[in-house]
Scaffold this motif. Sequence first.
Motif, PDB file in Angstrom:
ATOM      1  N   UNK A   6       0.832  -1.210   0.000  1.00  0.00           N
ATOM      2  CA  UNK A   6       0.000   0.000   0.000  1.00  0.00           C
ATOM      3  C   UNK A   6       0.861   1.252   0.000  1.00  0.00           C
ATOM      4  N   UNK A   7       1.929   1.275   0.805  1.00  0.00           N
ATOM      5  CA  UNK A   7       2.839   2.419   0.805  1.00  0.00           C
ATOM      6  C   UNK A   7       3.500   2.610  -0.556  1.00  0.00           C
ATOM      7  N   UNK A   8       3.912   1.508  -1.160  1.00  0.00           N
ATOM      8  CA  UNK A   8       4.530   1.588  -2.484  1.00  0.00           C
ATOM      9  C   UNK A   8       3.537   2.121  -3.514  1.00  0.00           C
ATOM     10  N   UNK A   9       2.293   1.663  -3.437  1.00  0.00           N
ATOM     11  CA  UNK A   9       1.267   2.138  -4.366  1.00  0.00           C
ATOM     12  C   UNK A   9       1.016   3.628  -4.178  1.00  0.00           C
ATOM     13  N   UNK A  10       0.961   4.079  -2.935  1.00  0.00           N
ATOM     14  CA  UNK A  10       0.750   5.504  -2.672  1.00  0.00           C
ATOM     15  C   UNK A  10       1.911   6.338  -3.204  1.00  0.00           C
ATOM     16  N   UNK A  11       3.140   5.851  -3.039  1.00  0.00           N
ATOM     17  CA  UNK A  11       4.297   6.570  -3.570  1.00  0.00           C
ATOM     18  C   UNK A  11       4.237   6.660  -5.095  1.00  0.00           C
ATOM     19  N   UNK A  12       3.925   5.549  -5.735  1.00  0.00           N
ATOM     20  CA  UNK A  12       3.844   5.542  -7.193  1.00  0.00           C
ATOM     21  C   UNK A  12       2.730   6.454  -7.692  1.00  0.00           C
ATOM     22  N   UNK A  13       1.600   6.447  -7.008  1.00  0.00           N
ATOM     23  CA  UNK A  13       0.512   7.352  -7.388  1.00  0.00           C
ATOM     24  C   UNK A  13       0.918   8.807  -7.188  1.00  0.00           C
ATOM     25  N   UNK A  14       1.619   9.096  -6.097  1.00  0.00           N
ATOM     26  CA  UNK A  14       2.103  10.451  -5.850  1.00  0.00           C
ATOM     27  C   UNK A  14       3.051  10.919  -6.940  1.00  0.00           C
ATOM     28  N   UNK A  15       3.956  10.033  -7.363  1.00  0.00           N
ATOM     29  CA  UNK A  15       4.875  10.391  -8.457  1.00  0.00           C
ATOM     30  C   UNK A  15       4.112  10.624  -9.755  1.00  0.00           C
ATOM     31  N   UNK A  16       3.072   9.831  -9.985  1.00  0.00           N
ATOM     32  CA  UNK A  16       2.261  10.021 -11.189  1.00  0.00           C
ATOM     33  C   UNK A  16       1.526  11.352 -11.165  1.00  0.00           C
ATOM     34  N   UNK A  17       0.970  11.714 -10.025  1.00  0.00           N
ATOM     35  CA  UNK A  17       0.276  13.001  -9.896  1.00  0.00           C
ATOM     36  C   UNK A  17       1.268  14.145 -10.078  1.00  0.00           C
ATOM     37  N   UNK A  18       2.462  14.022  -9.486  1.00  0.00           N
ATOM     38  CA  UNK A  18       3.489  15.047  -9.645  1.00  0.00           C
ATOM     39  C   UNK A  18       3.862  15.218 -11.114  1.00  0.00           C
ATOM     40  N   UNK A  19       4.035  14.115 -11.813  1.00  0.00           N
ATOM     41  CA  UNK A  19       4.399  14.179 -13.228  1.00  0.00           C
ATOM     42  C   UNK A  19       3.303  14.872 -14.045  1.00  0.00           C
ATOM     43  N   UNK A  20       2.059  14.508 -13.782  1.00  0.00           N
ATOM     44  CA  UNK A  20       0.954  15.134 -14.516  1.00  0.00           C
ATOM     45  C   UNK A  20       0.804  16.618 -14.178  1.00  0.00           C
ATOM     46  N   UNK A  21       1.023  16.982 -12.929  1.00  0.00           N
ATOM     47  CA  UNK A  21       0.822  18.371 -12.509  1.00  0.00           C
ATOM     48  C   UNK A  21       1.952  19.284 -12.957  1.00  0.00           C
ATOM     49  N   UNK A  22       3.192  18.801 -12.901  1.00  0.00           N
ATOM     50  CA  UNK A  22       4.334  19.677 -13.199  1.00  0.00           C
ATOM     51  C   UNK A  22       4.997  19.383 -14.537  1.00  0.00           C
ATOM     52  N   UNK A  23       4.682  18.244 -15.112  1.00  0.00           N
ATOM     53  CA  UNK A  23       5.317  17.778 -16.350  1.00  0.00           C
ATOM     54  C   UNK A  23       6.831  17.635 -16.192  1.00  0.00           C
ATOM     55  N   UNK A  24       7.268  17.412 -14.961  1.00  0.00           N
ATOM     56  CA  UNK A  24       8.682  17.148 -14.659  1.00  0.00           C
ATOM     57  C   UNK A  24       8.777  15.762 -14.044  1.00  0.00           C
ATOM     58  N   UNK A  25       9.691  14.940 -14.533  1.00  0.00           N
ATOM     59  CA  UNK A  25       9.763  13.581 -14.006  1.00  0.00           C
ATOM     60  C   UNK A  25      10.341  13.491 -12.593  1.00  0.00           C
ATOM     61  N   UNK A  26      11.075  14.495 -12.155  1.00  0.00           N
ATOM     62  CA  UNK A  26      11.709  14.419 -10.841  1.00  0.00           C
ATOM     63  C   UNK A  26      11.426  15.684 -10.043  1.00  0.00           C
ATOM     64  N   UNK A  27      11.402  15.531  -8.740  1.00  0.00           N
ATOM     65  CA  UNK A  27      11.230  16.680  -7.851  1.00  0.00           C
ATOM     66  C   UNK A  27      12.553  17.396  -7.691  1.00  0.00           C
ATOM     67  N   UNK A  28      13.621  16.637  -7.560  1.00  0.00           N
ATOM     68  CA  UNK A  28      14.941  17.190  -7.311  1.00  0.00           C
ATOM     69  C   UNK A  28      15.536  17.800  -8.569  1.00  0.00           C
ATOM     70  N   UNK A  29      16.362  18.832  -8.357  1.00  0.00           N
ATOM     71  CA  UNK A  29      17.021  19.482  -9.483  1.00  0.00           C
ATOM     72  C   UNK A  29      18.440  18.961  -9.686  1.00  0.00           C
TER      73      UNK A  29
END
Length: 151
Positions: A6-29
Motif C-alpha cells: 500500500x505504501x509503495x502504491x501511494x508513492x507511485x501514485x504520488x509520483x504520477x500526480x506530480x508528473x501530470x501536474x508539473x510535467x517534470x519527471x523528478x522533484x529534485x534538481x
Amino acid sequence: MAALGLLALLFLLGKGVHLLATRKPAVSANPLGRWVEAAALCLSAAALLTAVGGLTGLDSRPVRPCVQALAEHQGPGGYRTPDADITVTRTLLPASVLCEFPGGTHVELVSPWVNPLLALSLAGAAGCTAGCVRAVRASRRGAPRSGHPAY
C-alpha cells in the motif's frame, strides 16, 4: 506485506500526480536527487510486485484458490480428493504460490508477468544505485553536475 504494498502504491501514485501536474519527471534538481528518486521508484515497484505475488491466493480456506485454478485448467470437477492432500508452497523471491495436487499436478497461482517485472525493477534499482555513486563521485571531484562532460 499488504502495508508495504500500500505504501509503495501511494508513492507511485504520488509520483504520477506530480508528473501530470508539473510535467517534470523528478522533484529534485540535482543529479544525485534524481538518481535517488529513480531508485525509490524502482524499489516501490518491486515492493508492490512482491505484495501482489505474496498476497495471491489468500483465502479463508487456503486451498480454495488452488481448486479454482485447477478447475480453470481442467474444467469443473477435475479435483475430487480431500483438501488435506493439497500442498501449498509460497515463496517471496521469486514470487510463487505453487499448489501441488495428488498425482503430480501442479498449479501456479502467481501471474507469469510478476517475476519478470520484479527482476526488472530490482535491476533498475541496482542501476540507479550505481548512478547515485557516480553522481556523488562527480560532485566530490567538482565535475559538472549535469552528468555531461564540459565542452
